[in-house]
Design a protein around this motif. Structure first.
Motif, short mmCIF file in Angstrom:
data_model
loop_
_atom_site.label_atom_id
_atom_site.label_comp_id
_atom_site.label_asym_id
_atom_site.label_seq_id
_atom_site.Cartn_x
_atom_site.Cartn_y
_atom_site.Cartn_z
N MET A 96 -5.34 8.25 -13.63
CA MET A 96 -6.32 8.74 -12.67
C MET A 96 -6.87 10.11 -13.08
O MET A 96 -6.11 11.03 -13.36
N ASN A 97 -8.19 10.24 -13.11
CA ASN A 97 -8.78 11.52 -13.46
C ASN A 97 -8.89 12.43 -12.24
O ASN A 97 -8.71 11.99 -11.09
N ASP A 98 -9.18 13.70 -12.48
CA ASP A 98 -9.19 14.69 -11.40
C ASP A 98 -10.25 14.38 -10.35
O ASP A 98 -10.02 14.56 -9.15
N ARG A 131 -9.42 13.84 -6.43
CA ARG A 131 -9.99 14.68 -5.37
C ARG A 131 -10.67 13.84 -4.29
O ARG A 131 -10.57 14.13 -3.10
N ALA A 132 -11.34 12.78 -4.72
CA ALA A 132 -12.00 11.90 -3.77
C ALA A 132 -10.98 11.21 -2.86
O ALA A 132 -11.19 11.09 -1.64
N LEU A 133 -9.87 10.80 -3.43
CA LEU A 133 -8.83 10.16 -2.63
C LEU A 133 -8.16 11.17 -1.69
O LEU A 133 -7.83 10.84 -0.55
N ALA A 134 -7.96 12.38 -2.17
CA ALA A 134 -7.36 13.41 -1.32
C ALA A 134 -8.25 13.71 -0.12
O ALA A 134 -7.76 13.88 1.01
N GLU A 135 -9.54 13.74 -0.34
CA GLU A 135 -10.47 13.98 0.76
C GLU A 135 -10.44 12.82 1.75
O GLU A 135 -10.49 13.02 2.97
N ARG A 136 -10.33 11.61 1.23
CA ARG A 136 -10.35 10.43 2.11
C ARG A 136 -9.06 10.28 2.89
O ARG A 136 -9.07 9.96 4.09
N GLY A 196 -7.75 0.91 -7.90
CA GLY A 196 -7.93 0.23 -9.18
C GLY A 196 -7.23 -1.11 -9.20
O GLY A 196 -6.54 -1.50 -8.24
N PRO A 197 -7.37 -1.85 -10.29
CA PRO A 197 -6.83 -3.22 -10.35
C PRO A 197 -5.31 -3.25 -10.48
O PRO A 197 -4.70 -2.42 -11.16
N THR A 198 -4.70 -4.20 -9.80
CA THR A 198 -3.28 -4.53 -9.97
C THR A 198 -3.14 -6.04 -9.80
O THR A 198 -4.07 -6.70 -9.34
N MET A 199 -1.98 -6.55 -10.13
CA MET A 199 -1.66 -7.96 -9.90
C MET A 199 -0.60 -8.04 -8.80
O MET A 199 0.14 -7.08 -8.55
N GLU A 200 -0.50 -9.21 -8.19
CA GLU A 200 0.44 -9.36 -7.08
C GLU A 200 1.87 -9.06 -7.49
O GLU A 200 2.63 -8.44 -6.74
N TRP A 201 2.28 -9.49 -8.70
CA TRP A 201 3.66 -9.26 -9.12
C TRP A 201 3.94 -7.78 -9.39
O TRP A 201 5.09 -7.36 -9.40
N ASP A 202 2.89 -6.98 -9.57
CA ASP A 202 3.08 -5.54 -9.78
C ASP A 202 3.64 -4.85 -8.55
O ASP A 202 4.36 -3.85 -8.67
N ILE A 203 3.26 -5.31 -7.38
CA ILE A 203 3.50 -4.51 -6.17
C ILE A 203 4.29 -5.20 -5.07
O ILE A 203 4.73 -4.53 -4.13
N ALA A 204 4.48 -6.52 -5.13
CA ALA A 204 5.05 -7.23 -3.99
C ALA A 204 6.46 -6.77 -3.65
O ALA A 204 6.81 -6.59 -2.47
N ALA A 205 7.32 -6.56 -4.66
CA ALA A 205 8.69 -6.13 -4.39
C ALA A 205 8.71 -4.73 -3.78
O ALA A 205 9.43 -4.46 -2.82
N GLY A 206 7.90 -3.82 -4.35
CA GLY A 206 7.80 -2.48 -3.79
C GLY A 206 7.27 -2.50 -2.37
O GLY A 206 7.72 -1.73 -1.51
N HIS A 207 6.30 -3.36 -2.11
CA HIS A 207 5.76 -3.54 -0.76
C HIS A 207 6.87 -3.94 0.20
O HIS A 207 7.01 -3.37 1.30
N ALA A 208 7.68 -4.93 -0.20
CA ALA A 208 8.77 -5.40 0.67
C ALA A 208 9.74 -4.27 0.99
O ALA A 208 10.16 -4.10 2.14
N VAL A 209 10.10 -3.48 -0.03
CA VAL A 209 11.05 -2.38 0.17
C VAL A 209 10.46 -1.32 1.08
O VAL A 209 11.11 -0.84 2.03
N LEU A 210 9.23 -0.92 0.82
CA LEU A 210 8.61 0.12 1.64
C LEU A 210 8.46 -0.33 3.09
O LEU A 210 8.72 0.45 4.02
N GLY A 220 -6.69 -15.61 -9.11
CA GLY A 220 -5.77 -15.40 -10.21
C GLY A 220 -4.65 -14.44 -9.87
O GLY A 220 -4.06 -13.81 -10.74
N PHE A 221 -4.33 -14.30 -8.56
CA PHE A 221 -3.29 -13.40 -8.06
C PHE A 221 -3.61 -11.94 -8.33
O PHE A 221 -2.73 -11.10 -8.44
N ARG A 222 -4.90 -11.62 -8.40
CA ARG A 222 -5.34 -10.23 -8.55
C ARG A 222 -5.45 -9.59 -7.18
O ARG A 222 -5.86 -10.22 -6.20
N ASN A 223 -5.13 -8.32 -7.13
CA ASN A 223 -5.18 -7.56 -5.88
C ASN A 223 -6.49 -6.80 -5.74
O ASN A 223 -7.08 -6.37 -6.74
#
Length: 252
Positions: free
Chosen positions: A163-165, A169-174, A204-218, A241-244
């Motif tokens: 992630m660039n600055d 900054r845009a995300l911090a403002e939002r 940005g792009p992720t796939m379902e297998w990237d985040i599902a376990a972390g989602h469950a834990v959080l 295609g299981f894209r998020n």
């Protein structure tokens, strides 16, 4: 159902013991069709996980990263299936950084109902239980994992190394966070789940297998993963295609 998380944690820990000796070993790196890296660690970890899941949960479909990369994803999926990422954060793994993880999640009716994440380099395990989220560290035993309330003065965001600055900054403002820390892999969800940080906005792009376990834990730790519009974040998007799409993971 959430007790499945303890079984998944044991499988992830076994895969982590297989993967860890390959870290910082100078192993060869090849690239998939999307130019993302893949190593022997990814392949060996996935083979072990698929074998263990087939033995414990016969008949439950599994969508896993390396298998999907080689053979593609199914055109449809039923209401109950596993998502597997044997080494999330392969780029960190290749660089020699410790923030890579082993991940398994169980999805039911488009939502993660159980999951486990292991950080092999630090011997940390996070998993779902009927009581909530639990963290296990080698030599220290188990303790509950709970997300913290948003601190006064603004929270700490975890973001991708790429992630660039301007984007940050845009995300911090939002989203209103005051500080940010770059970190690889699904460990970002787990650091929020244990109260180290507060938010992980991902547009940005992720796939379902990237985040599902972390989602469950959080989620089990009292946090949430939602779309930027505040809608539930769902899984089983076979037609895509299981894209998020974009999501926001945050603590209490």
């Amino acid at each position: 159902m959430n007790d499945i998380g303890r079984d998944l944690a044991l499988i992830c820990e076994e895969a982590a013991r297989l993967v860890l000796p390959l870290w910082r070993s100078g192993l060869a790196v090849s690239h998939k069709a999307d130019d993302s890296p893949v190593t022997e660690a990814d392949r060996k970890g996935e083979a072990l996980i698929l074998e263990r899941l087939a033995a414990l949960y016969p008949g439950v479909p599994v969508i896993s990263e390396e298998d999907a990369s080689e053979f593609g994803t199914p055109e449809a999926i039923g209401p109950r299936f596993f998502l597997v990422d044997p080494v999330d954060g392969t780029k960190a793994f290749v660089r020699g950084d410790p923030n890579f993880t082993v991940n398994i999640a169980l999805i039911e009716d488009a939502r993660p109902v159980a999951g486990a994440v292991v950080a092999p380099a630090t011997a940390e395990t996070w998993f779902t239980t009927v009581q909530g989220a639990t963290k296990r560290t080698a030599g220290e035993g188990e303790q509950p994992a709970r997300a913290r309330a948003w601190p006064k003065g603004g929270g700490l965001a975890l973001v991708s190394h790429t992630m660039n600055d301007e984007a940050a900054r845009a995300l911090a403002e939002r989203y209103g966070f005051a500080d940010r820390k770059a970190m690889d892999s699904s460990i970002k969800f787990c650091r929020i789940a244990e109260g180290f940080a507060d938010i992980y906005p991902r547009h940005g792009p992720t796939m379902e297998w990237d985040i599902a376990a972390g989602h469950a834990v959080l989620q089990a730790a009292g946090g949430s993963v939602l779309t930027p519009e505040g809608e539930p974040f769902l899984y089983g998007k076979a037609a895509a295609g299981f894209r998020n799409g974009a999501f926001v993971a945050r603590g209490v």
